[in-house]
Design an enzyme around this catalytic site. Structure first.
Site, PDB file in Angstrom:
ATOM      1  CB  SER A 186      -0.955  -0.081   1.250  1.00 39.33           C
ATOM      2  OG  SER A 186      -2.050   0.937   1.101  1.00 39.33           O
ATOM      3  CG  ASP A 219      -7.089  -3.048  -3.169  1.00 40.17           C
ATOM      4  OD1 ASP A 219      -7.937  -2.285  -2.856  1.00 40.17           O
ATOM      5  OD2 ASP A 219      -5.947  -2.903  -3.235  1.00 40.17           O
ATOM      6  CG  HIS A 263      -5.726  -2.098   0.379  1.00 34.66           C
ATOM      7  ND1 HIS A 263      -4.945  -1.768  -0.514  1.00 34.66           N
ATOM      8  CD2 HIS A 263      -5.046  -1.519   1.526  1.00 34.66           C
ATOM      9  CE1 HIS A 263      -4.291  -0.859  -0.204  1.00 34.66           C
ATOM     10  NE2 HIS A 263      -4.301  -0.744   0.932  1.00 34.66           N
TER      11      HIS A 263
END
Length: 447
Positions: free
Chosen positions: A177, A384, A409
């Site tokens: 991320s 996601d 995610h």
């Protein structure tokens, strides 16, 4: 319920000794919200965990993590001048990114929402990596800018450590991320160090061009980090909102205005229009990337919190926006050094917020400040669940491989297909499978 060994208790260190000579070191880099944070009084040695915690979460969060941005330094600083926010570096940095609430209750109930890099750490240990020799973690104060010295120099130090402890082997970075945003900033700011210490970079679910829906709504109404029953014990959406308004890292993940989106992200608001005292109408207003700035300003004009008996104004922060704009310039200019291999994994197949809408035709917004107490409605795209695949797949670096994997995610960090790709790109496999292969090979030779 079976007992699950946790790497942060050091269960496998000795077992893997002597089996890592052919492994280049791996450094795991977390994203926003993906590091344990401690706080302490400046005149005390005692530390308490303030992120993540399930019990008394709201109270600890307000007391220690509510902050204000200091435009003179570029840092977000606690409201209490006597508080320091720290990231524990136990277990070679792995503890802070493993199980984000390592309390006995979370482990007993196996609350996977806070099992962050845990499964990946176990997978890598199972492939022969040894913590402190070829496996390291980097957690950091994710409130701060991705290009601030505290974070960038901390990453440089961790890379140096991994390089030296592995006997001068170059490092593979695996980032998740926002961690990929920070790595990009580091690569631009310290290209020589990146070339010296890094061999491969594997990034997972990185919002290279931003995460429009989630970030726009985070600035306006906050975010719920944990869903389901656990959310009743966790930091509330509103409490989180008061921090995010003052976080440079959030502003740095706003949609990139220079990126050629298939469709420009929008914020929509059903507005009540009063033409006179007796005549009102309802209109749907749309705000593009540039117009949204005025919307943020109007919506947050009355935003404030109470702390220590004082009212503290928290409007939209234009100083942070200016800082974030310079970060975006860095991200747009970042280049992958020669000799470094780049691999990208991004999430697909889940509805992911893109456009955000506040109010409805039957219940419109009168004053824009009402938005901050309104739950959003989203228009979704593929991704996601947090980062659109359009953004995560759009790294400006030439990739050896760029692969879409169906998953959420945070769920990508424990996804079987993701693990298979990582093992393939690292050139490793689980020890049991390796031993089985060697035994069968030996039998064939002897025959």
């Amino acid at each position: 319920m079976d007992w699950i060994p946790c790497p942060c208790w050091g269960t496998n260190d000795d077992e893997n000794a002597g089996e890592v000579a052919d492994c280049d070191p791996v450094l795991l880099v977390s994203g926003i919200g993906g590091s344990i944070l401690h706080s302490k009084k400046k005149d005390s040695k005692s530390e308490i965990r303030v992120w993540v915690r399930i019990f008394l979460a709201n109270l600890a969060f307000k007391q220690s993590l509510w902050s204000l941005y200091n435009p003179k330094t570029g840092y977000t600083e606690p409201l209490d001048d006597n508080i320091e926010v720290l990231v524990p570096d136990d277990d070679h940095g792995l503890y802070a990114i493993d199980i984000l609430d390592p309390s006995w209750f979370v482990k007993l109930c196996h609350l996977t929402e806070v099992y962050h890099f845990h499964d990946m750490i176990e997978m890598l240990v199972g492939c022969g990596y040894k913590k402190g020799t070829t496996l390291f973690g980097y957690g950091y104060d994710f409130r701060q800018s991705n290009r601030i010295d505290l974070l960038i120099l901390g990453l440089k130090k961790k890379l140096e450590t991994a390089y030296k402890r592995s006997g001068g082997r170059k490092v593979t970075i695996i980032s998740h991320s926002m961690g990929g945003i920070m790595v990009s900033c580091f690569m631009y700011l310290h290209p020589e160090a990146f070339s010296k210490y890094v061999n491969k970079w594997i990034t997972i679910a990185t919002p290279f061009q931003g995460a429009p829906g989630c970030i726009n709504d985070s600035i306006l109404t906050g975010v719920q980090f944990v869903e389901g029953l656990e959310s009743f014990f966790f930091v509330s959406r509103w409490t989180m909102h008061q921090l995010l308004v003052e976080c440079p890292s959030i502003y740095e993940m706003m949609a990139n205005p220079d990126f050629k989106w298939k469709k420009q992200p929008e914020i929509r608001v059903w507005r009540k229009k009063s033409e006179n005292d007796d005549d009102t109408s309802v209109e749907l207003e749309s705000f593009g990337l540039i117009e949204s700035i005025d919307l943020f300003n109007d919506a947050l004009k009355n935003n404030e919190l109470s702390y220590g008996g004082n009212k503290i104004a928290l409007p939209f922060n234009f100083a942070i926006l200016d800082w974030a704009a310079k970060t975006r310039e860095i991200l747009n200019k970042a280049q992958l050094p020669d000799g470094v291999s780049f691999y990208n994994i991004y999430g697909v197949s889940l509805d992911t917020p893109f456009d955000v809408c506040y109010g409805t035709e039957t219940s419109p917004i009168d004053d824009l400040s009402e938005i901050c107490q309104t739950m959003p409605e989203y228009t979704y795209v593929d991704g996601d669940g947090t980062v659109p695949s359009e953004s995560a797949a759009a790294a400006q670096f030439k990739a050896v491989a760029s692969v879409g994997v169906s998953g959420s995610h945070r769920g990508l960090l424990r996804d079987k297909r993701v693990f298979e790709l990582i093992q393939q790109w690292l050139g490793v496999e689980p020890k049991k499978a390796k031993r089985k292969h060697l035994r069968s090979h030996k039998v064939v030779d002897s025959g």
